[in-house]
Write a protein that holds these residues in place. Structure first.
Motif: not given
Length: 268
Positions: A65-70, A150-153, A156-160
């Motif tokens: 999680v590099d994005e704060k809200n992921s 869908d708001k998660i951009e 790396k998270v979307k491929e986990s």
């Protein structure tokens, strides 16, 4: 076939002007629901598409999680998913209990059999409406979960695995409810989305069973709308997923696969 093209179908069907020959129309109309006659009516044993949906524990997303809200969005989506599952299962059990209890009720004012039958039919309509409303509210929660994911951009998270597993679970339940609603375009669209998430999803038999059934329904709609182009397109897609289902479910060397392949070869 991708999402924009699929939703173009519905307008093409009702605007279509190409006519099927009367021979083709009569032959196919006389054989509606043919796929249902050769496919299982329920998912295979052990399939994640069974009656009980899979709940996912709230877990860290592999320190990606590099994005704060992921992380929070994933947790909120998982909460919506779990709530949707519990809400539908408890609601369905409650309705089934009331349906069974109603069979024990005695109405002495119903003197004739036709009166009893009418009351029984009206009661069943009430229960069907309650199930419909329950599904609609459950779908609203599932859509909310989709929107959060869908708001998660973060790529790396979307491929986990946690992200893909959760999205797969939400899609599965959404597809089940859309099939119950007989919204076959929605079933087709989201089943393709489901399979596009991972090769593991594409290798499951159930998505292809659902697609074969749904494409047959759309094939019949094209017939009624006299749209020859869509009729043949849906027919080929039906056969494609029918064969893929047979390959996964039975195996290419099985008698069942050979039988279905033969039917497909005869322009089933």
């Amino acid at each position: 076939m991708k999402f924009p093209i699929q939703f173009l179908w519905i307008s093409l069907i009702f605007l279509g002007s190409l006519s099927l020959s009367s021979k083709d129309t009569n032959q196919v109309s006389a054989k509606e629901n043919r796929v249902e006659s050769i496919l299982p009516t329920t998912p295979e044993s052990g399939s994640p598409w069974g009656d009980s949906s899979e709940r996912l524990d709230t877990i860290d997303i592999l320190n990606l999680v590099d994005e704060k809200n992921s992380q929070k969005r994933w947790q909120d989506a998982n909460k919506e998913y779990a709530t949707a599952i519990d809400y539908f299962e408890s609601g369905r059990k409650n309705i089934e209990k009331r349906r069974e209890d109603s069979k024990k009720d005695i109405y002495y004012e119903d003197r004739y059999e036709w009166q009893k039958q009418i009351r029984k039919e009206n009661k069943e309509k009430e229960f069907q409406k309650q199930i419909f409303d329950l599904r609609s509210q459950t779908v609203a929660r599932l859509v909310k979960g989709m929107n959060l994911l869908d708001k998660i951009e973060n790529p790396k998270v979307k491929e986990s695995s946690p992200y893909l597993d959760l999205k797969s679970g939400i899609y599965r339940d959404y597809i089940k409810h859309q099939e119950a609603f007989k919204n076959y375009l929605q079933v087709i669209d989201f089943t393709h989305r489901y399979m596009d998430l991972s090769s593991k999803n594409e290798a499951e038999a159930e998505p292809h069973r659902l697609l074969a059934l749904s494409y047959e329904k759309m094939e019949q709609t094209a017939i009624r709308s006299k749209n020859q182009e869509l009729y043949y397109e849906f027919k080929e897609l039906k056969k494609k997923h029918l064969l893929r289902f047979a390959e996964i479910h039975y195996g290419r060397d099985s008698k069942e696969y050979a039988s279905i392949e033969e039917k497909v070869g005869k322009d089933f």
